[in-house]
Design a protein around this motif. Sequence first.
Motif, PDB file in Angstrom:
ATOM      1  N   GLU A 241       0.802  -1.229   0.000  1.00 27.67           N
ATOM      2  CA  GLU A 241       0.000   0.000   0.000  1.00 27.67           C
ATOM      3  C   GLU A 241       0.829   1.271   0.000  1.00 27.67           C
ATOM      4  O   GLU A 241       0.283   2.362  -0.139  1.00 27.67           O
ATOM      5  N   TYR A 242       2.151   1.131   0.173  1.00 26.53           N
ATOM      6  CA  TYR A 242       3.017   2.309   0.266  1.00 26.53           C
ATOM      7  C   TYR A 242       4.173   2.183  -0.722  1.00 26.53           C
ATOM      8  O   TYR A 242       4.669   1.085  -0.981  1.00 26.53           O
ATOM      9  N   CYS A 243       4.605   3.327  -1.262  1.00 26.91           N
ATOM     10  CA  CYS A 243       5.692   3.335  -2.243  1.00 26.91           C
ATOM     11  C   CYS A 243       7.045   3.527  -1.558  1.00 26.91           C
ATOM     12  O   CYS A 243       7.124   3.719  -0.345  1.00 26.91           O
ATOM     13  N   ASP A 244       8.099   3.506  -2.361  1.00 29.81           N
ATOM     14  CA  ASP A 244       9.465   3.643  -1.846  1.00 29.81           C
ATOM     15  C   ASP A 244      10.012   5.052  -2.014  1.00 29.81           C
ATOM     16  O   ASP A 244      11.213   5.279  -1.827  1.00 29.81           O
ATOM     17  N   ARG A 245       9.150   6.008  -2.386  1.00 28.88           N
ATOM     18  CA  ARG A 245       9.624   7.389  -2.533  1.00 28.88           C
ATOM     19  C   ARG A 245       9.988   7.979  -1.169  1.00 28.88           C
ATOM     20  O   ARG A 245       9.340   7.682  -0.160  1.00 28.88           O
ATOM     21  N   LEU A 246      10.987   8.861  -1.155  1.00 24.77           N
ATOM     22  CA  LEU A 246      11.265   9.637   0.053  1.00 24.77           C
ATOM     23  C   LEU A 246      10.130  10.642   0.217  1.00 24.77           C
ATOM     24  O   LEU A 246       9.761  11.341  -0.738  1.00 24.77           O
ATOM     25  N   TYR A 247       9.584  10.731   1.426  1.00 21.04           N
ATOM     26  CA  TYR A 247       8.430  11.594   1.644  1.00 21.04           C
ATOM     27  C   TYR A 247       8.867  12.951   2.185  1.00 21.04           C
ATOM     28  O   TYR A 247       9.407  13.061   3.293  1.00 21.04           O
ATOM     29  N   GLU A 248       8.658  13.981   1.360  1.00 24.41           N
ATOM     30  CA  GLU A 248       8.950  15.369   1.708  1.00 24.41           C
ATOM     31  C   GLU A 248      10.334  15.477   2.346  1.00 24.41           C
ATOM     32  O   GLU A 248      11.314  15.014   1.790  1.00 24.41           O
ATOM     33  N   ASN A 249      10.425  16.093   3.523  1.00 27.70           N
ATOM     34  CA  ASN A 249      11.738  16.292   4.161  1.00 27.70           C
ATOM     35  C   ASN A 249      11.931  15.391   5.378  1.00 27.70           C
ATOM     36  O   ASN A 249      12.724  15.704   6.272  1.00 27.70           O
ATOM     37  N   THR A 250      11.229  14.262   5.405  1.00 24.92           N
ATOM     38  CA  THR A 250      11.304  13.379   6.576  1.00 24.92           C
ATOM     39  C   THR A 250      12.557  12.510   6.578  1.00 24.92           C
ATOM     40  O   THR A 250      12.964  12.012   7.619  1.00 24.92           O
ATOM     41  N   GLY A 251      13.155  12.300   5.395  1.00 24.42           N
ATOM     42  CA  GLY A 251      14.278  11.377   5.312  1.00 24.42           C
ATOM     43  C   GLY A 251      13.842   9.930   5.326  1.00 24.42           C
ATOM     44  O   GLY A 251      14.668   9.016   5.323  1.00 24.42           O
ATOM     45  N   LYS A 252      12.536   9.687   5.342  1.00 25.74           N
ATOM     46  CA  LYS A 252      11.980   8.334   5.356  1.00 25.74           C
ATOM     47  C   LYS A 252      11.148   8.108   4.104  1.00 25.74           C
ATOM     48  O   LYS A 252      10.587   9.043   3.532  1.00 25.74           O
ATOM     49  N   THR A 253      11.073   6.842   3.686  1.00 25.82           N
ATOM     50  CA  THR A 253      10.213   6.508   2.559  1.00 25.82           C
ATOM     51  C   THR A 253       8.773   6.379   3.031  1.00 25.82           C
ATOM     52  O   THR A 253       8.511   6.217   4.224  1.00 25.82           O
ATOM     53  N   CYS A 254       7.851   6.445   2.075  1.00 19.12           N
ATOM     54  CA  CYS A 254       6.434   6.263   2.421  1.00 19.12           C
ATOM     55  C   CYS A 254       6.219   4.887   3.041  1.00 19.12           C
ATOM     56  O   CYS A 254       5.393   4.735   3.948  1.00 19.12           O
ATOM     57  N   LYS A 255       6.956   3.883   2.562  1.00 18.61           N
ATOM     58  CA  LYS A 255       6.822   2.534   3.098  1.00 18.61           C
ATOM     59  C   LYS A 255       7.237   2.495   4.565  1.00 18.61           C
ATOM     60  O   LYS A 255       6.587   1.856   5.399  1.00 18.61           O
ATOM     61  N   GLU A 256       8.318   3.209   4.913  1.00 23.48           N
ATOM     62  CA  GLU A 256       8.771   3.264   6.304  1.00 23.48           C
ATOM     63  C   GLU A 256       7.764   4.004   7.178  1.00 23.48           C
ATOM     64  O   GLU A 256       7.469   3.597   8.302  1.00 23.48           O
ATOM     65  N   ILE A 257       7.235   5.110   6.651  1.00 25.13           N
ATOM     66  CA  ILE A 257       6.223   5.878   7.391  1.00 25.13           C
ATOM     67  C   ILE A 257       4.960   5.042   7.573  1.00 25.13           C
ATOM     68  O   ILE A 257       4.346   5.041   8.644  1.00 25.13           O
ATOM     69  N   GLY A 258       4.578   4.313   6.533  1.00 21.94           N
ATOM     70  CA  GLY A 258       3.398   3.462   6.620  1.00 21.94           C
ATOM     71  C   GLY A 258       3.553   2.374   7.660  1.00 21.94           C
ATOM     72  O   GLY A 258       2.615   2.089   8.421  1.00 21.94           O
TER      73      GLY A 258
END
Length: 327
Positions: A241-258
């Motif tokens: 459900e989540y991609c591997d893009r870096l999300y904004e300025n978090t330094g984390k990928t969407c997958k990691e945030i998810g």
Amino acid sequence: MFYIEVLMMEREFKVYLLGDRECFEYTSEIGQQTKKDLAFAQSLLDWLYLDIWPYADLLYQAGDDIQELRESRRFETGRAALEKLQALTKAHFYFELVRLDWERRIEKVGDQSYDELFRLLPYKRVSHIPSETQTLQSEVKDLIENVLDILSEEPVQKKLVDYAHERRSRRSRLVSTYRFSKLTTTFEQVDEGHFAEVLRPNSIDEIIEFFVRACVQREQRFRVCKNCGKYFALSGYTNTEYCDRLYENTGKTCKEIGALNTWQKKRTENPVINAYSKAYKKRFAWIRYHKITKEIFYEWSEEARKMRDKCLKGEISLEEYKEWLSK
């Protein structure tokens, strides 16, 4: 395996697919060969969500430079335009094709008649890059949404036929609909061990179409990321459900945030965790009201965590844990 090649005098731009990888080779502005290796459909998706408008003023200026070159034959204005087009390649390397094309055109200026210069230097093509890019992006998103989105379980070919039929019935020009065009390809050897279909594109539009066709032929499915809201290509596990893009300025990928959000949600929904958090906040507030000291609180919290973990493991019941917390 597919392959794209643009040959312009001694300059070239190559793209070929080896399995699930995209490989790019092109000649840089200083004549060096540059190579890139990306996952299939990544370059298309990077282009799809490119914000071209910060480069609009630069492209309008490049168009003005080319118009002046056409009227005056002053080569310094041609060089100025190429410098601006080189800056555009930082937005996406697809624009290396634009740079190579205009290098070829500007080199021919000295040998052309005045009438031929108008054909050779269509400066509005440069000025219109932002609006044309945005239009094509909308059209490709429309096709992905209607044909390649994983949410629909219908076969890709059926959805494509329905999409083409619907497109013919759409009368409003405000509707962004992707339209396939003719592409001329050859089949030739691309390295020591492989033959492949080869396209020599005249524009970025042809590169986009080549990859869109490949996605349809491979029945590549896409999903909207639950975090950033952008499409990403699915491979293997289609429930991702989540991609591997870096999300904004978090330094984390969407997958990691998810994954973090899922973990936090599970914790907050756990009645044991909820009981512990409620008691923890209550006792911590007692420090401010001088009901207990910090030392007593920290001793209690350490013991409360041990009891919490016992409850999570099933060694004591939730009722027993709540009773302990209430003491």
